[in-house]
Scaffold this motif. Structure first.
Motif, PDB file in Angstrom:
ATOM      1  N   LEU A 159       0.830  -1.220   0.000  1.00 41.90           N
ATOM      2  CA  LEU A 159       0.000   0.000   0.000  1.00 41.90           C
ATOM      3  C   LEU A 159       0.862   1.267   0.000  1.00 41.90           C
ATOM      4  O   LEU A 159       0.608   2.185  -0.799  1.00 41.90           O
ATOM      5  N   PRO A 160       1.874   1.349   0.890  1.00 43.62           N
ATOM      6  CA  PRO A 160       2.718   2.557   0.827  1.00 43.62           C
ATOM      7  C   PRO A 160       3.371   2.737  -0.536  1.00 43.62           C
ATOM      8  O   PRO A 160       3.473   3.868  -1.023  1.00 43.62           O
ATOM      9  N   LEU A 161       3.804   1.640  -1.152  1.00 42.21           N
ATOM     10  CA  LEU A 161       4.409   1.761  -2.493  1.00 42.21           C
ATOM     11  C   LEU A 161       3.397   2.296  -3.495  1.00 42.21           C
ATOM     12  O   LEU A 161       3.713   3.177  -4.305  1.00 42.21           O
ATOM     13  N   LEU A 162       2.169   1.810  -3.438  1.00 43.41           N
ATOM     14  CA  LEU A 162       1.156   2.272  -4.397  1.00 43.41           C
ATOM     15  C   LEU A 162       0.890   3.770  -4.228  1.00 43.41           C
ATOM     16  O   LEU A 162       0.774   4.510  -5.216  1.00 43.41           O
ATOM     17  N   HIS A 163       0.800   4.215  -2.979  1.00 46.00           N
ATOM     18  CA  HIS A 163       0.611   5.660  -2.748  1.00 46.00           C
ATOM     19  C   HIS A 163       1.808   6.451  -3.270  1.00 46.00           C
ATOM     20  O   HIS A 163       1.646   7.496  -3.904  1.00 46.00           O
ATOM     21  N   HIS A 164       2.996   5.948  -2.997  1.00 50.23           N
ATOM     22  CA  HIS A 164       4.217   6.626  -3.454  1.00 50.23           C
ATOM     23  C   HIS A 164       4.252   6.678  -4.980  1.00 50.23           C
ATOM     24  O   HIS A 164       4.552   7.725  -5.567  1.00 50.23           O
ATOM     25  N   LEU A 165       3.932   5.564  -5.608  1.00 49.36           N
ATOM     26  CA  LEU A 165       3.957   5.498  -7.071  1.00 49.36           C
ATOM     27  C   LEU A 165       2.955   6.493  -7.668  1.00 49.36           C
ATOM     28  O   LEU A 165       3.254   7.187  -8.644  1.00 49.36           O
ATOM     29  N   GLN A 166       1.784   6.582  -7.062  1.00 52.21           N
ATOM     30  CA  GLN A 166       0.788   7.531  -7.578  1.00 52.21           C
ATOM     31  C   GLN A 166       1.265   8.969  -7.407  1.00 52.21           C
ATOM     32  O   GLN A 166       1.068   9.807  -8.289  1.00 52.21           O
ATOM     33  N   ARG A 167       1.891   9.247  -6.258  1.00 49.66           N
ATOM     34  CA  ARG A 167       2.434  10.605  -6.057  1.00 49.66           C
ATOM     35  C   ARG A 167       3.495  10.929  -7.111  1.00 49.66           C
ATOM     36  O   ARG A 167       3.538  12.031  -7.639  1.00 49.66           O
ATOM     37  N   GLU A 168       4.335   9.957  -7.399  1.00 46.25           N
ATOM     38  CA  GLU A 168       5.462  10.199  -8.309  1.00 46.25           C
ATOM     39  C   GLU A 168       5.035  10.243  -9.774  1.00 46.25           C
ATOM     40  O   GLU A 168       5.530  11.057 -10.544  1.00 46.25           O
ATOM     41  N   ILE A 169       4.138   9.337 -10.169  1.00 44.71           N
ATOM     42  CA  ILE A 169       3.796   9.195 -11.591  1.00 44.71           C
ATOM     43  C   ILE A 169       2.452   9.843 -11.915  1.00 44.71           C
ATOM     44  O   ILE A 169       2.188  10.214 -13.048  1.00 44.71           O
ATOM     45  N   GLY A 170       1.588   9.945 -10.900  1.00 50.88           N
ATOM     46  CA  GLY A 170       0.290  10.583 -11.117  1.00 50.88           C
ATOM     47  C   GLY A 170      -0.865   9.606 -11.158  1.00 50.88           C
ATOM     48  O   GLY A 170      -1.993   9.968 -10.853  1.00 50.88           O
ATOM     49  N   TYR A 171      -0.600   8.381 -11.560  1.00 53.21           N
ATOM     50  CA  TYR A 171      -1.633   7.354 -11.614  1.00 53.21           C
ATOM     51  C   TYR A 171      -0.953   5.999 -11.749  1.00 53.21           C
ATOM     52  O   TYR A 171       0.262   5.924 -11.968  1.00 53.21           O
ATOM     53  N   ILE A 172      -1.743   4.949 -11.618  1.00 50.64           N
ATOM     54  CA  ILE A 172      -1.193   3.594 -11.712  1.00 50.64           C
ATOM     55  C   ILE A 172      -2.053   2.828 -12.704  1.00 50.64           C
ATOM     56  O   ILE A 172      -3.190   2.462 -12.383  1.00 50.64           O
ATOM     57  N   ASP A 173      -1.552   2.612 -13.890  1.00 48.72           N
ATOM     58  CA  ASP A 173      -2.387   1.870 -14.842  1.00 48.72           C
ATOM     59  C   ASP A 173      -2.033   0.385 -14.819  1.00 48.72           C
ATOM     60  O   ASP A 173      -1.069  -0.040 -14.179  1.00 48.72           O
ATOM     61  N   ASP A 174      -2.833  -0.401 -15.505  1.00 50.97           N
ATOM     62  CA  ASP A 174      -2.701  -1.854 -15.431  1.00 50.97           C
ATOM     63  C   ASP A 174      -1.343  -2.349 -15.913  1.00 50.97           C
ATOM     64  O   ASP A 174      -0.892  -3.419 -15.488  1.00 50.97           O
ATOM     65  N   ALA A 175      -0.684  -1.582 -16.764  1.00 56.18           N
ATOM     66  CA  ALA A 175       0.610  -2.026 -17.284  1.00 56.18           C
ATOM     67  C   ALA A 175       1.667  -2.128 -16.187  1.00 56.18           C
ATOM     68  O   ALA A 175       2.652  -2.854 -16.342  1.00 56.18           O
TER      69      ALA A 175
END
Ligand code: FES
Length: 155
Positions: A25-41
């Motif tokens: 979960l922390p990684l997903l939040h971090h990834l969204q902050r850094e990239i803006g969104y998380i797509d299926d790829a």
């Protein structure tokens, strides 16, 4: 999505925080902050990093409303869908906002200008219906306020 950038963010996180499942979960939040969104790829990279199945990661991503799976609009309008705001006319405001802003709830307008999203209680229940406009709380939303918001997010 820039997969190379996402992979780098994921690898750096694993290096710093480890690959225990509680870091997902922390990684997903971090990834969204850094990239803006998380797509299926990105799901296969995340699953491999944590030695999880793709279904596990997909399940977490889709369970939490906060994760964005497509790029956001330049402006983000969030309308409160929780009980007190609903009791104060939230559903009618939502319909009016969708018409006024030209975008359906949960979508980003075709021109990329506005995303309209639900939020579930902003802690301002007594002065609803409420919204967040680019992170700024706006209370007592009515038709006139929707006009103000529409003008604000037009630029
Ligand atoms: S229910 Fe909308 S702010 Fe609490």
């Amino acid at each position: 999505m820039d997969l190379a950038a996402a992979e780098l963010v994921i690898a750096d996180w694993i290096d710093a925080q480890g690959d225990e499942r509680d870091q997902l979960l922390p990684l997903l939040h971090h990834l969204q902050r850094e990239i803006g969104y998380i797509d299926d790829a990105a799901i296969p990279f995340i699953a491999a990093a944590f030695n999880l199945s793709r279904a596990d990661v997909h399940g977490v991503l889709t369970f939490y409303h906060d994760f964005r799976r497509k790029p956001a609009g330049r402006h983000i309008v969030k309308l409160c869908r929780a009980e007190s705001c609903q009791a104060r006319g939230g559903a009618a405001i939502e319909a009016a906002a969708s018409r006024r802003l030209g975008v359906a709830m949960g979508e980003t307008r075709r021109d990329g200008q506005i995303s309209l999203e639900p939020v579930y209680c902003l802690g301002l229940c007594a002065i609803g219906p409420n919204a967040l406009v680019d992170g700024r709380p706006v209370a007592r939303i009515d038709a006139a306020m929707l006009d103000t918001i529409a003008a604000e997010v037009a630029v």
